[in-house]
Design an enzyme around this catalytic site. Structure first.
Site, PDB file in Angstrom:
ATOM      1  N   GLY A 146       7.126   2.538  -0.929  1.00 39.40           N
ATOM      2  CA  GLY A 146       8.162   3.091  -2.100  1.00 39.40           C
ATOM      3  C   GLY A 146       7.573   3.718  -3.016  1.00 39.40           C
ATOM      4  N   HIS A 174       7.092   9.938  -3.697  1.00 37.05           N
ATOM      5  CA  HIS A 174       6.851  11.212  -4.474  1.00 37.05           C
ATOM      6  C   HIS A 174       6.632  12.318  -3.328  1.00 37.05           C
ATOM      7  CE1 HIS A 174       2.969  10.421  -2.721  1.00 37.05           C
ATOM      8  NE2 HIS A 174       2.905   9.275  -3.390  1.00 37.05           N
ATOM      9  N   GLY A 210       4.351  13.727  -2.077  1.00 36.59           N
ATOM     10  CA  GLY A 210       3.499  13.315  -0.825  1.00 36.59           C
ATOM     11  C   GLY A 210       4.270  12.631   0.433  1.00 36.59           C
ATOM     12  N   HIS A 211       4.933  11.688   0.097  1.00 39.01           N
ATOM     13  CA  HIS A 211       5.964  10.999   0.957  1.00 39.01           C
ATOM     14  C   HIS A 211       6.949  11.889   1.370  1.00 39.01           C
ATOM     15  CE1 HIS A 211       4.798   7.225  -1.605  1.00 39.01           C
ATOM     16  NE2 HIS A 211       4.331   6.887  -0.434  1.00 39.01           N
ATOM     17  N   GLY A 216      -0.609   9.209   5.779  1.00 42.07           N
ATOM     18  CA  GLY A 216      -1.267  10.401   4.834  1.00 42.07           C
ATOM     19  C   GLY A 216      -2.840  10.370   4.773  1.00 42.07           C
ATOM     20  N   GLU A 217      -3.317  11.472   4.800  1.00 44.07           N
ATOM     21  CA  GLU A 217      -4.913  11.474   4.937  1.00 44.07           C
ATOM     22  C   GLU A 217      -5.688  11.123   3.631  1.00 44.07           C
ATOM     23  OE1 GLU A 217      -6.395  15.234   6.386  1.00 44.07           O
ATOM     24  OE2 GLU A 217      -5.970  14.685   8.257  1.00 44.07           O
ATOM     25  N   ASP A 256      -5.222   8.221   2.310  1.00 42.01           N
ATOM     26  CA  ASP A 256      -5.913   7.048   2.595  1.00 42.01           C
ATOM     27  C   ASP A 256      -6.508   7.044   4.014  1.00 42.01           C
ATOM     28  OD1 ASP A 256      -4.773   5.223   0.704  1.00 42.01           O
ATOM     29  OD2 ASP A 256      -2.968   6.086   1.143  1.00 42.01           O
ATOM     30  N   SER A 311       0.097  10.157  -5.549  1.00 44.98           N
ATOM     31  CA  SER A 311      -0.055   8.771  -5.415  1.00 44.98           C
ATOM     32  C   SER A 311       1.081   7.896  -6.235  1.00 44.98           C
ATOM     33  CB  SER A 311      -1.368   8.086  -5.715  1.00 44.98           C
ATOM     34  OG  SER A 311      -1.167   6.792  -5.818  1.00 44.98           O
ATOM     35  N   ARG A 364       0.578   5.505  -7.665  1.00 46.68           N
ATOM     36  CA  ARG A 364      -0.101   4.792  -8.712  1.00 46.68           C
ATOM     37  C   ARG A 364       0.006   6.017  -9.923  1.00 46.68           C
ATOM     38  NH1 ARG A 364      -3.364   0.539  -7.160  1.00 46.68           N
ATOM     39  NH2 ARG A 364      -3.105   0.118  -5.046  1.00 46.68           N
TER      40      ARG A 364
HETATM   41  O1  PAF Z   1      -0.243   3.511   2.616  1.00 43.78           O
HETATM   42  C1  PAF Z   1       0.631   2.716   2.369  1.00 43.78           C
HETATM   43  O2  PAF Z   1       1.629   2.972   1.605  1.00 43.78           O
HETATM   44  C2  PAF Z   1       0.706   1.453   2.799  1.00 43.78           C
HETATM   45  O3  PAF Z   1      -0.603   0.864   2.926  1.00 43.78           O
HETATM   46  C3  PAF Z   1       1.368   1.182   4.255  1.00 43.78           C
HETATM   47  C4  PAF Z   1       0.569   2.138   5.386  1.00 43.78           C
HETATM   48  C5  PAF Z   1       2.715   1.498   4.092  1.00 43.78           C
HETATM   49  C6  PAF Z   1       1.094  -0.292   4.780  1.00 43.78           C
HETATM   50  O4  PAF Z   1       1.999  -0.917   3.894  1.00 43.78           O
END
Ligand code: PAF
Length: 282
Positions: A31, A34, A36-37, A149-150, A152, A187, A189
């Site tokens: 959730g 942003h 990126g999502h 996403g890359e 992470d 992010s 964050r």
């Molecule tokens: O990257 C994230 O937002 C989380 O680690 C994920 C993949 C949704 C798992 O909770």
């Protein structure tokens, strides 16, 4: 657009979707959506008929109670944002109880050492928590393709490994990092940073870019020492780690091999918020 809070109703709806020979994409998120999502959702929509976006702040991947409590939550805003993207989006927003019942625990995975470095060194149990929720989401949604996403990147490699070990027949797709206009990786964050810190936080990306320019001529230790000295000079940011590692194994680069791909990985604290980023070097 449909919104489900329960697995049973979601699964029954997706059975109907599959019955009509329509393909399903999955974008797992926590959730506080942003751009990126949204770029992941758009990519998934371009390759599938419908896209399930899960919104779930997964408690088992947080090693610090404080970090879990402060993680931004904005379901109403997220739903409104996704409504504007497409009516082919299905939101799955379960409660902790729906996912874990009264047993809020991770499974234990064998990730072939991918989880022992970088994030794994600094976030105890984090990847078992990620593995647990992503496996559950993949098995529940049974998507044709799932998108991550890359930013992470270590998480992405671990999810690929988990899918391989568990023989999950879903295609895992990695998508490029989306950045704010000055370079900071997007992010959820970032919202917790002060205005000044957020404006200055492109320092992280600029440092990675300079590390990349040094990669052709300097060894990994010299580059890491240079990065550390840059952070020592900057009072806004505390460096947790900087590592140049092999993309496939995530092991630190000792001697450059011609046929290997390398990335620089970084984790930084700013205003008490932990930020990560990475950049392909060759
Ligand atoms: O990257 C994230 O937002 C989380 O680690 C994920 C993949 C949704 C798992 O909770």
């Amino acid at each position: 657009m449909r919104l489900f809070h329960h697995k049973k109703e979601l699964v029954s709806h997706l059975d109907d979707v599959r019955g009509k020979k329509r393909t399903i994409g999955l974008v797992p998120t926590m959730g506080a959506l942003h751009a990126g999502h949204i770029s992941l959702v758009k990519k998934a929509l371009s390759e599938n008929d419908v896209v399930v976006v899960s919104i779930f702040v997964n408690p088992t991947q947080f090693d610090k109670k404080d970090d879990l409590e402060k993680y931004p939550r904005s379901l109403e805003k997220d739903v409104a944002l996704l409504e504007n993207v497409s009516d082919q989006v299905i939101i799955f927003a379960p409660t902790v109880d729906e996912i874990y019942g009264d047993n809020i625990k991770s499974q234990s995975y064998e990730f072939d050492g991918l989880d022992k470095v970088m994030e794994g060194e600094f976030r105890d149990g984090h990847f078992n928590g990620v593995g647990t929720i992503v496996e559950l989401l993949l098995r529940t949604v049974a998507p044709d393709k799932a998108y991550f996403g890359e930013k992470d990147f270590q998480q992405l490699q671990i999810i690929r490994k988990m899918a391989e070990l568990k023989k999950l027949p879903y295609t895992i797709i990695g998508c490029p990092i989306e950045r704010e206009s000055h370079g900071l990786a997007m992010s959820s964050r970032n919202e917790r940073l002060s205005k000044t810190t957020r404006e200055q936080a492109n320092f992280i990306y600029l440092t990675l870019e300079t590390a990349k320019s040094k990669f052709g001529t300097e060894n990994a230790k010299n580059i890491a020492d240079w990065v550390k000295s840059e952070f020592d000079k900057n009072p806004l940011f505390d460096l947790e780690y900087f590592e140049i590692a092999d993309e496939a194994t995530l092991t630190p680069m000792l001697k450059k091999q011609d046929n290997q791909k390398y990335r620089a990985f970084i984790a930084v604290y700013a205003d008490g918020v932990r930020l990560i980023d990475n950049l392909r070097l060759n």
